[in-house]
Write a protein that holds these residues in place. Structure first.
Motif, PDB file in Angstrom:
ATOM      1  N   ALA A  25       6.828  52.130  44.621  1.00 15.66           N
ATOM      2  CA  ALA A  25       6.407  53.460  45.071  1.00 15.66           C
ATOM      3  C   ALA A  25       7.571  54.201  45.722  1.00 15.66           C
ATOM      4  N   ALA A  26       8.360  53.488  46.529  1.00 16.45           N
ATOM      5  CA  ALA A  26       9.500  54.112  47.199  1.00 16.45           C
ATOM      6  C   ALA A  26      10.548  54.576  46.185  1.00 16.45           C
ATOM      7  N   ALA A  27      10.812  53.752  45.160  1.00 20.94           N
ATOM      8  CA  ALA A  27      11.796  54.120  44.141  1.00 20.94           C
ATOM      9  C   ALA A  27      11.332  55.334  43.349  1.00 20.94           C
ATOM     10  N   THR A  28      10.053  55.373  43.023  1.00 21.45           N
ATOM     11  CA  THR A  28       9.509  56.521  42.290  1.00 21.45           C
ATOM     12  C   THR A  28       9.562  57.774  43.147  1.00 21.45           C
ATOM     13  N   SER A  29       9.165  57.641  44.411  1.00 25.52           N
ATOM     14  CA  SER A  29       9.176  58.790  45.327  1.00 25.52           C
ATOM     15  C   SER A  29      10.582  59.339  45.504  1.00 25.52           C
ATOM     16  N   ALA A  30      11.567  58.445  45.625  1.00 25.20           N
ATOM     17  CA  ALA A  30      12.954  58.883  45.789  1.00 25.20           C
ATOM     18  C   ALA A  30      13.440  59.628  44.555  1.00 25.20           C
ATOM     19  N   ALA A  31      13.082  59.120  43.377  1.00 28.66           N
ATOM     20  CA  ALA A  31      13.505  59.788  42.137  1.00 28.66           C
ATOM     21  C   ALA A  31      12.823  61.143  41.988  1.00 28.66           C
ATOM     22  N   VAL A 160      16.427  44.790  42.497  1.00 27.36           N
ATOM     23  CA  VAL A 160      16.556  46.176  42.972  1.00 27.36           C
ATOM     24  C   VAL A 160      16.845  47.112  41.804  1.00 27.36           C
ATOM     25  N   GLY A 161      17.703  46.683  40.905  1.00 23.90           N
ATOM     26  CA  GLY A 161      18.027  47.507  39.743  1.00 23.90           C
ATOM     27  C   GLY A 161      16.822  47.738  38.847  1.00 23.90           C
ATOM     28  N   ARG A 162      16.014  46.691  38.642  1.00 20.68           N
ATOM     29  CA  ARG A 162      14.818  46.840  37.810  1.00 20.68           C
ATOM     30  C   ARG A 162      13.810  47.768  38.464  1.00 20.68           C
ATOM     31  N   ILE A 163      13.665  47.651  39.785  1.00 21.22           N
ATOM     32  CA  ILE A 163      12.751  48.537  40.509  1.00 21.22           C
ATOM     33  C   ILE A 163      13.205  49.989  40.392  1.00 21.22           C
ATOM     34  N   ASP A 164      14.495  50.228  40.604  1.00 25.23           N
ATOM     35  CA  ASP A 164      15.019  51.585  40.529  1.00 25.23           C
ATOM     36  C   ASP A 164      14.865  52.160  39.122  1.00 25.23           C
ATOM     37  N   ARG A 165      15.114  51.329  38.121  1.00 31.28           N
ATOM     38  CA  ARG A 165      14.981  51.794  36.734  1.00 31.28           C
ATOM     39  C   ARG A 165      13.536  52.169  36.441  1.00 31.28           C
ATOM     40  N   ALA A 166      12.584  51.340  36.849  1.00 35.96           N
ATOM     41  CA  ALA A 166      11.174  51.634  36.591  1.00 35.96           C
ATOM     42  C   ALA A 166      10.731  52.895  37.330  1.00 35.96           C
ATOM     43  N   GLY A 167      11.157  53.029  38.581  1.00 36.52           N
ATOM     44  CA  GLY A 167      10.805  54.220  39.348  1.00 36.52           C
ATOM     45  C   GLY A 167      11.363  55.483  38.724  1.00 36.52           C
ATOM     46  N   ALA A 168      12.596  55.414  38.225  1.00 39.26           N
ATOM     47  CA  ALA A 168      13.222  56.572  37.578  1.00 39.26           C
ATOM     48  C   ALA A 168      12.491  56.933  36.288  1.00 39.26           C
ATOM     49  N   GLU A 169      12.053  55.928  35.529  1.00 41.35           N
ATOM     50  CA  GLU A 169      11.311  56.191  34.296  1.00 41.35           C
ATOM     51  C   GLU A 169      10.000  56.914  34.593  1.00 41.35           C
ATOM     52  N   LEU A 170       9.293  56.475  35.626  1.00 34.80           N
ATOM     53  CA  LEU A 170       8.033  57.119  35.970  1.00 34.80           C
ATOM     54  C   LEU A 170       8.279  58.548  36.445  1.00 34.80           C
ATOM     55  N   ALA A 171       9.291  58.742  37.273  1.00 27.51           N
ATOM     56  CA  ALA A 171       9.614  60.084  37.753  1.00 27.51           C
ATOM     57  C   ALA A 171       9.982  61.002  36.594  1.00 27.51           C
ATOM     58  N   ASP A 172      10.787  60.504  35.660  1.00 28.50           N
ATOM     59  CA  ASP A 172      11.182  61.312  34.506  1.00 28.50           C
ATOM     60  C   ASP A 172       9.970  61.741  33.697  1.00 28.50           C
ATOM     61  N   LEU A 173       9.037  60.832  33.501  1.00 29.02           N
ATOM     62  CA  LEU A 173       7.834  61.163  32.737  1.00 29.02           C
ATOM     63  C   LEU A 173       7.000  62.219  33.460  1.00 29.02           C
TER      64      LEU A 173
END
Length: 200
Positions: A25-31, A160-173
Protein backbone atom coordinates in the motif's frame (compact mmCIF):
# COMPACT_ATOMS: atom_id res chain seq x y z
CA UNK A 1 -9.27 11.00 -4.98
CA UNK A 2 -7.93 7.51 -5.67
CA UNK A 3 -9.25 4.97 -3.17
CA UNK A 4 -7.31 1.79 -2.44
CA UNK A 5 -8.67 -1.01 -0.29
CA UNK A 6 -6.18 -3.34 1.40
CA UNK A 7 -7.26 -6.75 2.65
CA UNK A 8 -4.87 -8.76 4.80
CA UNK A 9 -5.71 -12.29 5.94
CA UNK A 10 -2.85 -12.60 8.44
CA UNK A 11 -3.88 -14.33 11.63
CA UNK A 12 -1.06 -13.35 13.99
CA UNK A 13 -0.18 -10.06 15.58
CA UNK A 14 2.37 -8.97 14.54
CA UNK A 15 1.98 -10.55 11.14
CA UNK A 16 4.29 -10.72 8.12
CA UNK A 17 1.14 -10.75 5.98
CA UNK A 18 0.00 -7.44 7.47
CA UNK A 19 3.51 -6.07 6.99
CA UNK A 20 3.59 -7.04 3.31
CA UNK A 21 0.12 -5.55 2.78
CA UNK A 22 1.19 -2.28 4.41
CA UNK A 23 4.35 -2.07 2.31
CA UNK A 24 2.48 -2.74 -0.92
CA UNK A 25 0.00 0.00 0.00
CA UNK A 26 2.84 2.40 0.86
CA UNK A 27 4.63 1.70 -2.45
CA UNK A 28 1.44 2.25 -4.43
CA UNK A 29 0.61 5.43 -2.51
CA UNK A 30 4.11 6.81 -3.09
CA UNK A 31 3.90 6.11 -6.82
CA UNK A 32 0.46 7.73 -7.02
CA UNK A 33 1.60 10.74 -4.99
CA UNK A 34 4.31 11.32 -7.57
CA UNK A 35 1.48 11.89 -10.05
CA UNK A 36 0.10 14.63 -7.82
CA UNK A 37 -3.23 13.03 -6.98
CA UNK A 38 -4.63 12.45 -3.47
CA UNK A 39 -4.80 8.85 -2.23
CA UNK A 40 -7.03 7.28 0.40
CA UNK A 41 -6.08 3.85 1.75
CA UNK A 42 -8.37 1.71 3.92
CA UNK A 43 -6.98 -1.47 5.45
CA UNK A 44 -8.98 -4.43 6.71
CA UNK A 45 -7.42 -7.18 8.82
CA UNK A 46 -9.72 -10.13 8.23
CA UNK A 47 -8.88 -11.64 11.62
CA UNK A 48 -10.95 -8.79 13.12
CA UNK A 49 -14.07 -9.86 11.21
CA UNK A 50 -13.49 -13.62 11.08
CA UNK A 51 -16.62 -14.46 13.11
CA UNK A 52 -18.68 -12.04 11.03
CA UNK A 53 -17.46 -13.78 7.86
CA UNK A 54 -18.48 -17.18 9.27
CA UNK A 55 -21.87 -15.84 10.34
CA UNK A 56 -22.44 -14.39 6.89
CA UNK A 57 -21.65 -17.70 5.23
CA UNK A 58 -24.27 -19.40 7.41
CA UNK A 59 -26.98 -16.74 7.52
CA UNK A 60 -26.42 -14.83 4.30
CA UNK A 61 -26.32 -11.51 6.16
CA UNK A 62 -23.29 -9.33 6.87
CA UNK A 63 -22.98 -7.65 10.26
CA UNK A 64 -22.09 -3.94 10.46
CA UNK A 65 -18.30 -4.46 10.73
CA UNK A 66 -18.15 -6.88 7.82
CA UNK A 67 -20.52 -4.74 5.76
CA UNK A 68 -18.17 -1.78 6.20
CA UNK A 69 -15.21 -3.86 4.97
CA UNK A 70 -17.18 -5.11 1.96
CA UNK A 71 -18.25 -1.56 1.07
CA UNK A 72 -14.63 -0.39 1.25
CA UNK A 73 -13.49 -3.19 -1.05
CA UNK A 74 -16.32 -2.85 -3.56
CA UNK A 75 -16.18 0.96 -3.60
CA UNK A 76 -12.40 1.25 -3.99
CA UNK A 77 -10.66 2.01 -7.25
CA UNK A 78 -8.22 -0.85 -6.63
CA UNK A 79 -7.65 -3.73 -4.23
CA UNK A 80 -4.46 -5.01 -2.61
CA UNK A 81 -5.09 -8.55 -1.37
CA UNK A 82 -2.55 -10.46 0.73
CA UNK A 83 -2.87 -13.89 2.32
CA UNK A 84 -0.65 -16.28 4.24
CA UNK A 85 0.01 -19.56 2.44
CA UNK A 86 -1.78 -22.56 3.95
CA UNK A 87 -1.28 -25.98 2.34
CA UNK A 88 0.06 -24.43 -0.88
CA UNK A 89 -2.94 -22.13 -1.30
CA UNK A 90 -4.66 -19.08 0.19
CA UNK A 91 -5.98 -19.33 3.73
CA UNK A 92 -9.51 -20.47 4.53
CA UNK A 93 -10.32 -17.08 6.04
CA UNK A 94 -9.17 -15.30 2.88
CA UNK A 95 -11.29 -17.55 0.63
CA UNK A 96 -14.28 -17.27 2.97
CA UNK A 97 -14.13 -13.48 2.74
CA UNK A 98 -14.01 -13.66 -1.06
CA UNK A 99 -17.00 -16.02 -0.93
CA UNK A 100 -19.18 -13.45 0.85
CA UNK A 101 -18.60 -10.88 -1.89
CA UNK A 102 -21.11 -10.63 -4.71
CA UNK A 103 -19.70 -12.59 -7.69
CA UNK A 104 -19.60 -9.51 -9.95
CA UNK A 105 -18.40 -7.00 -7.34
CA UNK A 106 -14.73 -7.14 -8.39
CA UNK A 107 -15.29 -7.20 -12.16
CA UNK A 108 -12.91 -4.77 -13.84
CA UNK A 109 -11.21 -3.81 -10.58
CA UNK A 110 -7.39 -3.74 -10.53
CA UNK A 111 -6.05 -6.20 -7.94
CA UNK A 112 -2.49 -6.45 -6.68
CA UNK A 113 -1.94 -9.89 -5.16
CA UNK A 114 0.53 -10.84 -2.44
CA UNK A 115 1.25 -13.82 -0.23
CA UNK A 116 3.57 -14.81 2.60
CA UNK A 117 4.97 -18.16 3.62
CA UNK A 118 7.71 -19.91 5.49
CA UNK A 119 9.79 -20.90 2.47
CA UNK A 120 10.30 -20.03 -1.17
CA UNK A 121 8.78 -23.33 -2.35
CA UNK A 122 5.26 -21.93 -1.79
CA UNK A 123 5.73 -18.94 -4.10
CA UNK A 124 3.60 -20.54 -6.82
CA UNK A 125 0.56 -19.76 -4.67
CA UNK A 126 0.41 -16.47 -6.57
CA UNK A 127 -0.03 -18.04 -9.99
CA UNK A 128 -1.71 -21.31 -9.07
CA UNK A 129 -4.26 -20.02 -6.53
CA UNK A 130 -4.63 -16.25 -6.24
CA UNK A 131 -4.37 -15.29 -9.92
CA UNK A 132 -7.00 -17.85 -11.08
CA UNK A 133 -9.33 -16.85 -8.23
CA UNK A 134 -9.38 -13.18 -9.17
CA UNK A 135 -9.40 -13.94 -12.89
CA UNK A 136 -12.57 -15.99 -12.30
CA UNK A 137 -14.08 -12.94 -10.60
CA UNK A 138 -13.16 -10.89 -13.72
CA UNK A 139 -10.80 -8.61 -11.82
CA UNK A 140 -7.74 -7.11 -13.54
CA UNK A 141 -4.84 -8.89 -11.85
CA UNK A 142 -1.55 -6.96 -11.97
CA UNK A 143 1.35 -8.68 -13.77
CA UNK A 144 3.61 -8.54 -10.71
CA UNK A 145 2.46 -10.38 -7.62
CA UNK A 146 4.66 -10.35 -4.51
CA UNK A 147 5.51 -13.41 -2.46
CA UNK A 148 7.54 -12.98 0.72
CA UNK A 149 9.13 -15.97 2.42
CA UNK A 150 10.59 -15.67 5.90
CA UNK A 151 14.11 -15.25 4.46
CA UNK A 152 12.97 -12.40 2.20
CA UNK A 153 12.68 -9.97 5.10
CA UNK A 154 16.47 -9.83 5.38
CA UNK A 155 18.71 -7.40 3.53
CA UNK A 156 19.55 -8.10 -0.09
CA UNK A 157 16.61 -10.39 -0.82
CA UNK A 158 15.11 -8.24 -3.55
CA UNK A 159 11.76 -7.98 -1.75
CA UNK A 160 11.84 -4.17 -1.67
CA UNK A 161 12.37 -4.05 -5.42
CA UNK A 162 9.45 -6.41 -6.07
CA UNK A 163 7.20 -4.37 -3.79
CA UNK A 164 8.17 -1.12 -5.51
CA UNK A 165 7.66 -2.65 -8.95
CA UNK A 166 4.19 -3.95 -8.05
CA UNK A 167 3.18 -0.64 -6.49
CA UNK A 168 4.35 1.27 -9.58
CA UNK A 169 2.39 -1.07 -11.86
CA UNK A 170 -0.81 -0.49 -9.90
CA UNK A 171 -0.26 3.28 -9.85
CA UNK A 172 0.39 3.32 -13.60
CA UNK A 173 -2.83 1.44 -14.26
CA UNK A 174 -4.85 3.74 -12.03
CA UNK A 175 -3.60 6.93 -13.68
CA UNK A 176 -3.70 5.51 -17.21
CA UNK A 177 0.04 5.49 -17.85
CA UNK A 178 1.81 2.83 -19.84
CA UNK A 179 3.83 0.66 -17.42
CA UNK A 180 7.44 1.73 -17.07
CA UNK A 181 9.97 -0.54 -18.75
CA UNK A 182 11.57 -2.87 -16.23
CA UNK A 183 15.16 -4.04 -16.40
CA UNK A 184 15.50 -7.77 -16.94
CA UNK A 185 17.15 -9.16 -13.77
CA UNK A 186 18.40 -12.16 -15.78
CA UNK A 187 19.91 -10.20 -18.68
CA UNK A 188 23.49 -11.13 -17.69
CA UNK A 189 22.76 -14.80 -17.03
CA UNK A 190 24.37 -17.25 -19.43
CA UNK A 191 21.64 -19.12 -21.39
CA UNK A 192 21.15 -22.75 -20.42
CA UNK A 193 22.08 -24.00 -23.90
CA UNK A 194 25.47 -22.27 -23.65
CA UNK A 195 26.06 -23.74 -20.21
CA UNK A 196 25.44 -27.22 -21.64
CA UNK A 197 28.02 -26.48 -24.30
CA UNK A 198 30.55 -25.59 -21.62
CA UNK A 199 30.39 -21.81 -22.11
CA UNK A 200 30.71 -20.07 -18.73
Amino acid sequence: MTRIAVVSAGLGEPSSTHLLADRLAAATSAALAASGGPVEVTTAHLRDVARDVADNLVTGFAGPKLRAVIEDVVGADALIAVTPTFNASYSGLFKSFVDVLEPTSLAGKPVLIGATGGSERHSLVLDHALRPLFAYLKAIVLPTGVYAASADWGAGSGLVGRIDRAGAELADLLVGRAPAAQADPYADVVPFERLLAGDR
